[in-house]
Design a protein around this motif. Structure first.
Motif: not given
Length: 349
Positions: A115-143
Motif C-alpha cells: 500500500d505504501g509504495c511510491m515512485s519518485y520522478v525527477l522534476s524534468d521527468e528524465s528519471m524515475v525511481f520506481t521502487g518495486d512497483a516497476l522492475l526491469i522487464r518485471g514488477c514487484g510481487r503482489s501476494d
C-alpha cells in the motif's frame, strides 16, 4: 546533478545518490542498513552533505539505513505517509514535490506491491525511481503485505507508463545485473505488463506466481516500520580503538597523521616501503620502534607483525599501506588501518 547507483549484493538492492554539486546537498533513495559505512564514505569523499533519506516502501528483503544515517548525519527521513513509519520527518503524499537544494522530485503513489509504495520522478521527468512497483522487464510481487495485482496494474499503467518515453527507469532491485531501462522499453517489452497485455493478462500472470516469502521478511518489515531503528534503539557497535578511524569508499580503514602522532604508543607502526625508502625518507624521530616489512614480502612475513596492539601501516602515499591492511585482515588482524596520505603529510607534523 551528481548521480550514483550503488548495489547491495546480499539483497540485490539499488541505492541511489542524487546531489547538487553547487550546494553540496545530497539525498539517498533506498539505503541499506549494512551499507551505511559505504554510503557515508562516498558522501565524505565527494564533499557532500546528506540532507534527506527517502524510502520507496517498507521493504521485506532488507532493513533500511534511514534511521542510522539520521543519527550519523542529522538528515531527515521521508517515506509515504500511508506507511506511518516511526522517525519519519517528511510523510509524503501523492503529487508532493520535495528534495534538496538543486534536486527536486515528485512523489507518485504506486501501490500494489504494498500500500505504501511510491515512485519518485525527477522534476524534468528524465528519471524515475520506481521502487518495486516497476522492475526491469518485471514488477514487484503482489501476494503479501497488502499486495494487489489489480492495484499494481493501474499504478504502473497510469502513473509510470504515462511518463515520457525517454524517462530512465531506476528500480529498487534487479537480480540479473541490469541497471536501468526506460519507460518506452518497459511499455513495449516488460514481460508482465508490456506490449498488448491488459489487466486480465497481468492479474492472471501474477496470481499464478508461486514464490517463497523473502527470507528476512519477519525481521525487515517491523524494522522498516521503525525506519530501520533497532528494537533497542541503540546504534550498532563500531571499532573503538581509534577516535579517528574512518572507512574509505574503497573499503580501506584509515587514520590520520595527527591522530597517529598523538597516539604513537598505542599502536604498532608497520612501514611497508622498500629499504631504500627507509634510508632516503626517514620517519620523524617521534615515530620510533617501527616494524619494517616491504609490501612484497608482507604476506610471507605476516607472523613478524606483533598482535598486542592495533596496527597502522604506512608507505609513501598511502596506496601500498592500503593493500597491507587487506593482507593483515586476511591473516586475522582485526584492528588495522592505513595511514591516510602516507609519509608525505608527516613532514607537516
Amino acid at each position: 546533478m551528481l548521480f550514483r547507483q550503488l548495489f547491495d549484493a546480499a539483497s540485490s538492492t539499488y541505492t541511489y545518490l542524487l546531489a547538487d554539486p553547487a550546494s553540496g546537498e545530497a539525498l539517498l533513495i533506498d539505503p541499506v542498513f549494512e551499507q551505511s559505512t559505504r554510503d557515508l564514505s562516498l558522501l565524505h569523499e565527494l564533499g557532500l552533505t546528506l540532507k534527506l533519506v527517502v524510502d520507496t516502501h517498507a521493504h521485506a528483503d532488507h532493513v533500511t539505513a534511514a534511521w542510522l544515517l539520521k543519527q550519523k548525519t542529522g538528515c531527515q527521513i521521508a517515506s509515504a505517509a500511508v506507511i506511518n513509519a516511526e522517525h519519519v520527518d517528511l510523510p509524503l503524499q501523492h503529487g508532493q514535490r520535495f528534495g534538496v537544494k538543486g534536486v527536486e522530485l515528485e512523489a507518485r503513489a504506486t501501490p500494489g506491491h504494498t500500500d505504501g509504495c511510491m515512485s519518485y520522478v525527477l522534476s524534468d521527468e528524465s528519471m524515475v525511481f520506481t521502487g518495486d512497483a516497476l522492475l526491469i522487464r518485471g514488477c514487484g510481487r503482489s501476494d503479501f503485505q497488502q499486495g494487489n495485482p489489480h492495484t499494481l496494474y493501474h499504478s504502473v499503467v497510469e502513473q509510470l507508463f504515462s511518463l515520457p518515453d525517454s524517462c530512465a527507469v531506476y528500480p529498487a532491485h534487479d537480480y540479473n545485473g541490469r541497471t536501468a531501462s526506460s519507460i518506452d522499453e518497459e511499455r513495449r517489452c516488460n514481460a508482465r505488463l508490456g506490449g498488448n497485455a491488459n489487466e486480465a493478462d497481468f492479474v492472471g500472470y501474477m496470481q499464478a506466481l508461486k514464490l517463497p516469502h523473502p527470507k528476512r521478511i519477519a525481521e525487515a518489515v517491523p524494522a522498516n516500520l521503525r525506519s530501520g531503528c533497532p528494537q533497542d534503539g541503540q546504534l550498532p557497535p563500531e571499532p573503538d580503538w581509534s577516535s579517528d578511524l574512518r572507512m574509505t569508499y574503497a573499503g580501506i580503514p584509515e587514520v590520520g597523521p595527527q591522530w597517529l602522532m598523538e597516539h604513537r604508543d598505542a599502536v604498532t607502526l608497520l612501514d611497508v616501503r622498500e629499504p631504500g625508502e627507509w634510508q632516503n625518507e626517514p620517519l620523524p624521530a617521534q615515530l620510533d620502534s617501527v616494524v619494517q616489512i616491504p609490501i612484497g614480502s608482507l604476506a610471507d612475513r605476516v607472523a613478524e607483525v606483533p598482535q598486542g596492539k592495533p596496527v597502522v601501516a604506512l608507505c609513501r602515499s598511502g596506496k601500498r599501506s592500503s593493500l597491507a591492511t587487506g593482507i593483515l585482515r586476511g591473516a586475522g588482524f582485526e584492528q588495522v588501518a592505513s595511514l591516510h596520505g602516507g609519509v608525505l603529510p608527516l613532514a607537516q607534523h
